[in-house]
Design a protein around this motif. Structure first.
Motif, PDB file in Angstrom:
ATOM      1  N   LEU A 110       0.831  -1.200   0.000  1.00  8.91           N
ATOM      2  CA  LEU A 110       0.000   0.000   0.000  1.00  8.91           C
ATOM      3  C   LEU A 110       0.869   1.254   0.000  1.00  8.91           C
ATOM      4  O   LEU A 110       0.567   2.223  -0.706  1.00  8.91           O
ATOM      5  CB  LEU A 110      -0.923   0.008   1.228  1.00  8.91           C
ATOM      6  CG  LEU A 110      -1.834   1.227   1.354  1.00  8.91           C
ATOM      7  CD1 LEU A 110      -2.783   1.345   0.164  1.00  8.91           C
ATOM      8  CD2 LEU A 110      -2.616   1.180   2.669  1.00  8.91           C
ATOM      9  N   ALA A 111       1.942   1.228   0.771  1.00  4.89           N
ATOM     10  CA  ALA A 111       2.843   2.386   0.804  1.00  4.89           C
ATOM     11  C   ALA A 111       3.409   2.673  -0.579  1.00  4.89           C
ATOM     12  O   ALA A 111       3.427   3.829  -1.044  1.00  4.89           O
ATOM     13  CB  ALA A 111       3.969   2.143   1.806  1.00  4.89           C
ATOM     14  N   LYS A 112       3.844   1.635  -1.246  1.00  2.00           N
ATOM     15  CA  LYS A 112       4.408   1.800  -2.583  1.00  2.00           C
ATOM     16  C   LYS A 112       3.376   2.378  -3.545  1.00  2.00           C
ATOM     17  O   LYS A 112       3.671   3.282  -4.340  1.00  2.00           O
ATOM     18  CB  LYS A 112       4.920   0.447  -3.091  1.00  2.00           C
ATOM     19  CG  LYS A 112       5.588   0.501  -4.454  1.00  2.00           C
ATOM     20  CD  LYS A 112       6.101  -0.885  -4.859  1.00  2.00           C
ATOM     21  CE  LYS A 112       6.755  -0.835  -6.236  1.00  2.00           C
ATOM     22  NZ  LYS A 112       7.231  -2.186  -6.658  1.00  2.00           N
ATOM     23  N   ARG A 113       2.150   1.869  -3.441  1.00  3.77           N
ATOM     24  CA  ARG A 113       1.105   2.337  -4.350  1.00  3.77           C
ATOM     25  C   ARG A 113       0.710   3.782  -4.059  1.00  3.77           C
ATOM     26  O   ARG A 113       0.498   4.587  -4.975  1.00  3.77           O
ATOM     27  CB  ARG A 113      -0.109   1.420  -4.265  1.00  3.77           C
ATOM     28  CG  ARG A 113      -1.212   1.776  -5.257  1.00  3.77           C
ATOM     29  CD  ARG A 113      -2.111   0.579  -5.511  1.00  3.77           C
ATOM     30  NE  ARG A 113      -2.710   0.067  -4.297  1.00  3.77           N
ATOM     31  CZ  ARG A 113      -3.797   0.600  -3.726  1.00  3.77           C
ATOM     32  NH1 ARG A 113      -4.370   1.655  -4.280  1.00  3.77           N
ATOM     33  NH2 ARG A 113      -4.291   0.077  -2.629  1.00  3.77           N
ATOM     34  N   LEU A 114       0.610   4.134  -2.771  1.00  7.28           N
ATOM     35  CA  LEU A 114       0.215   5.498  -2.422  1.00  7.28           C
ATOM     36  C   LEU A 114       1.286   6.522  -2.783  1.00  7.28           C
ATOM     37  O   LEU A 114       0.973   7.667  -3.119  1.00  7.28           O
ATOM     38  CB  LEU A 114      -0.127   5.590  -0.929  1.00  7.28           C
ATOM     39  CG  LEU A 114      -1.412   4.885  -0.499  1.00  7.28           C
ATOM     40  CD1 LEU A 114      -1.646   5.072   0.993  1.00  7.28           C
ATOM     41  CD2 LEU A 114      -2.611   5.401  -1.291  1.00  7.28           C
ATOM     42  N   ILE A 140       0.561   8.567   4.294  1.00 10.51           N
ATOM     43  CA  ILE A 140       1.115   7.245   3.994  1.00 10.51           C
ATOM     44  C   ILE A 140       1.636   6.576   5.270  1.00 10.51           C
ATOM     45  O   ILE A 140       1.386   5.392   5.513  1.00 10.51           O
ATOM     46  CB  ILE A 140       2.209   7.355   2.926  1.00 10.51           C
ATOM     47  CG1 ILE A 140       1.578   7.756   1.587  1.00 10.51           C
ATOM     48  CG2 ILE A 140       2.994   6.046   2.788  1.00 10.51           C
ATOM     49  CD1 ILE A 140       2.583   8.147   0.518  1.00 10.51           C
ATOM     50  N   LEU A 141       2.322   7.347   6.102  1.00 10.55           N
ATOM     51  CA  LEU A 141       2.834   6.804   7.358  1.00 10.55           C
ATOM     52  C   LEU A 141       1.690   6.328   8.248  1.00 10.55           C
ATOM     53  O   LEU A 141       1.754   5.241   8.843  1.00 10.55           O
ATOM     54  CB  LEU A 141       3.664   7.862   8.086  1.00 10.55           C
ATOM     55  CG  LEU A 141       4.313   7.457   9.411  1.00 10.55           C
ATOM     56  CD1 LEU A 141       5.226   6.247   9.231  1.00 10.55           C
ATOM     57  CD2 LEU A 141       5.091   8.636   9.995  1.00 10.55           C
ATOM     58  N   GLY A 142       0.607   7.113   8.322  1.00  9.29           N
ATOM     59  CA  GLY A 142      -0.517   6.748   9.176  1.00  9.29           C
ATOM     60  C   GLY A 142      -1.289   5.546   8.670  1.00  9.29           C
ATOM     61  O   GLY A 142      -1.532   4.589   9.415  1.00  9.29           O
ATOM     62  N   LEU A 143      -1.673   5.578   7.394  1.00  5.71           N
ATOM     63  CA  LEU A 143      -2.503   4.505   6.859  1.00  5.71           C
ATOM     64  C   LEU A 143      -1.746   3.189   6.740  1.00  5.71           C
ATOM     65  O   LEU A 143      -2.311   2.116   6.974  1.00  5.71           O
ATOM     66  CB  LEU A 143      -3.068   4.900   5.494  1.00  5.71           C
ATOM     67  CG  LEU A 143      -4.059   6.070   5.468  1.00  5.71           C
ATOM     68  CD1 LEU A 143      -4.608   6.254   4.059  1.00  5.71           C
ATOM     69  CD2 LEU A 143      -5.192   5.861   6.462  1.00  5.71           C
ATOM     70  N   CYS A 144      -0.493   3.255   6.363  1.00  7.42           N
ATOM     71  CA  CYS A 144       0.270   2.024   6.129  1.00  7.42           C
ATOM     72  C   CYS A 144       0.800   1.406   7.410  1.00  7.42           C
ATOM     73  O   CYS A 144       1.280   0.270   7.391  1.00  7.42           O
ATOM     74  CB  CYS A 144       1.417   2.300   5.151  1.00  7.42           C
ATOM     75  SG  CYS A 144       0.835   2.824   3.522  1.00  7.42           S
ATOM     76  N   SER A 145       0.715   2.140   8.529  1.00  5.65           N
ATOM     77  CA  SER A 145       1.159   1.578   9.807  1.00  5.65           C
ATOM     78  C   SER A 145       0.318   0.360  10.200  1.00  5.65           C
ATOM     79  O   SER A 145       0.805  -0.542  10.860  1.00  5.65           O
ATOM     80  CB  SER A 145       1.053   2.632  10.909  1.00  5.65           C
ATOM     81  OG  SER A 145      -0.306   2.898  11.230  1.00  5.65           O
ATOM     82  N   ASN A 146      -0.971   0.379   9.798  1.00  4.75           N
ATOM     83  CA  ASN A 146      -1.900  -0.682  10.202  1.00  4.75           C
ATOM     84  C   ASN A 146      -1.984  -0.821  11.713  1.00  4.75           C
ATOM     85  O   ASN A 146      -2.319  -1.897  12.231  1.00  4.75           O
ATOM     86  CB  ASN A 146      -1.521  -2.026   9.578  1.00  4.75           C
ATOM     87  CG  ASN A 146      -2.259  -2.280   8.267  1.00  4.75           C
ATOM     88  OD1 ASN A 146      -3.373  -1.818   8.080  1.00  4.75           O
ATOM     89  ND2 ASN A 146      -1.624  -3.014   7.372  1.00  4.75           N
ATOM     90  N   LEU A 172     -10.757   4.297   3.255  1.00  3.70           N
ATOM     91  CA  LEU A 172     -11.768   3.245   3.239  1.00  3.70           C
ATOM     92  C   LEU A 172     -11.174   1.898   2.847  1.00  3.70           C
ATOM     93  O   LEU A 172     -11.513   0.859   3.428  1.00  3.70           O
ATOM     94  CB  LEU A 172     -12.889   3.615   2.269  1.00  3.70           C
ATOM     95  CG  LEU A 172     -13.956   4.583   2.781  1.00  3.70           C
ATOM     96  CD1 LEU A 172     -15.003   4.823   1.702  1.00  3.70           C
ATOM     97  CD2 LEU A 172     -14.613   4.056   4.052  1.00  3.70           C
ATOM     98  N   GLU A 173     -10.292   1.918   1.863  1.00  2.00           N
ATOM     99  CA  GLU A 173      -9.690   0.664   1.388  1.00  2.00           C
ATOM    100  C   GLU A 173      -8.900  -0.023   2.496  1.00  2.00           C
ATOM    101  O   GLU A 173      -9.064  -1.228   2.742  1.00  2.00           O
ATOM    102  CB  GLU A 173      -8.776   0.945   0.201  1.00  2.00           C
ATOM    103  CG  GLU A 173      -8.060  -0.295  -0.309  1.00  2.00           C
ATOM    104  CD  GLU A 173      -7.007   0.028  -1.365  1.00  2.00           C
ATOM    105  OE1 GLU A 173      -6.090  -0.799  -1.536  1.00  2.00           O
ATOM    106  OE2 GLU A 173      -7.102   1.091  -1.995  1.00  2.00           O
ATOM    107  N   THR A 174      -8.053   0.730   3.178  1.00  2.00           N
ATOM    108  CA  THR A 174      -7.210   0.112   4.200  1.00  2.00           C
ATOM    109  C   THR A 174      -8.038  -0.302   5.409  1.00  2.00           C
ATOM    110  O   THR A 174      -7.744  -1.310   6.071  1.00  2.00           O
ATOM    111  CB  THR A 174      -6.069   1.064   4.620  1.00  2.00           C
ATOM    112  OG1 THR A 174      -5.218   0.399   5.561  1.00  2.00           O
ATOM    113  CG2 THR A 174      -6.581   2.328   5.275  1.00  2.00           C
TER     114      THR A 174
END
Length: 292
Positions: A110-114, A140-146, A172-174
């Protein structure tokens, strides 16, 4: 998920508390919005939840652990501040590498895509980015942290309408891929409210409301018409805003926009509409001040 019990906090001893006897529980994975006027205490609330400050009294638990000075609890947390402190020499490759070290559930794909979606150069220093690009890096840091509890303070500041839409889609996706508690402080409440299941309204250092979004978004009735007709139709109602021009009046009523109100407006020859959520929240907090 998060539990605050009778939490008070002041930045200086012997000063009035910034947060005053706050209780807040959220036990299920949801996307929640945090709204409040400037100086209401939103950032203080988030920093306490994130363990950046220790409360003067009361208790805070994140995933059943005290977040303050607790590395184990921090493993469940990701708090993205409005101007998040990033290394001055970091580029996006560094952000991805360091993010994956701090967050065990990091979503590298996801990070790569964003990074591509937001059109961010991988090797340029983030400190040289525009405001919007820095915001995208923080997103990106927030969403990809999971992280189980992800808190984001004004994550869309500096983004144009197109980039904000991209953020909402990624959010929404994540969340659908990995449901968790995501709290978002925002001034763009009209844009983000369709995505949120709960709304936390902070006012004068307290949590004024913590309700399902669907309940709050239905409140706020606007009536427009002749002054005498407005007076009759709104008798006994909780009027939170009013304006007059000549013989015409416009009022906002703190009630659910309903068939009953529509019928009453028609009976008295009044125009009726649903108030915008932002206008309703501004007026209901002003009314709260007047009641104190």
């Amino acid at each position: 998920m998060i539990h605050m019990e009778q939490v008070s906090y002041s930045y200086q001893k012997n000063k009035a508390p910034i947060m005053n006897n706050v209780t807040l529980h959220e036990s299920e994975p949801v996307i929640g919005a945090i709204w409040g006027r400037n100086g209401a205490g939103k950032t203080t609330l988030m920093s306490l939840l994130a363990g950046h400050n220790r409360p003067d009294s009361g208790t805070i638990q994140i995933m059943d652990q005290n977040p303050y000075n607790n590395l184990s609890a921090q493993g469940h947390l990701c708090y993205i501040q409005e101007n998040h402190p990033l290394g001055k020499n970091w580029n996006m490759n560094d952000l991805v590498t360091i993010g994956s070290h701090f967050h065990s559930q990091w979503n590298h794909q996801l990070a790569k895509r964003l990074i591509d979606v937001f059109e961010l150069p991988s090797k340029q220093k983030i400190s040289k980015f525009s405001k919007g690009m820095k915001t995208a890096a923080q997103i990106i840091l927030g969403l990809c942290s999971n992280a189980s509890v992800t808190i984001m303070d004004e994550p869309t500041n500096g983004l144009d309408a197109e980039k904000r839409k991209l953020f909402y889609e990624a959010l929404l996706e994540t969340y659908e891929d990995n449901p968790r508690l995501i709290l978002i402080s925002t001034h763009h409440i009209e844009e983000i409210q369709p995505l949120c299941e709960t709304l936390i309204v902070v006012h004068q250092g307290k949590v004024l409301y913590h309700h399902p979004m669907e309940e709050i978004r239905e409140r706020g009735v606007l009536l427009t018409g002749l002054i005498q007709d407005i007076g009759i139709a709104s008798q006994g109602a909780d009027i939170i805003d009013s304006a007059r021009m000549g013989t015409t009046s416009k009022v906002m009523i703190d009630d659910v926009y309903s068939k009953e109100w529509i019928a009453k407006a028609q009976h008295h020859g009044l125009s009726i509409e649903k108030a915008a959520l932002q206008d309703y929240l501004v007026n209901v907090t002003r009314k709260e001040e007047a009641r104190v």
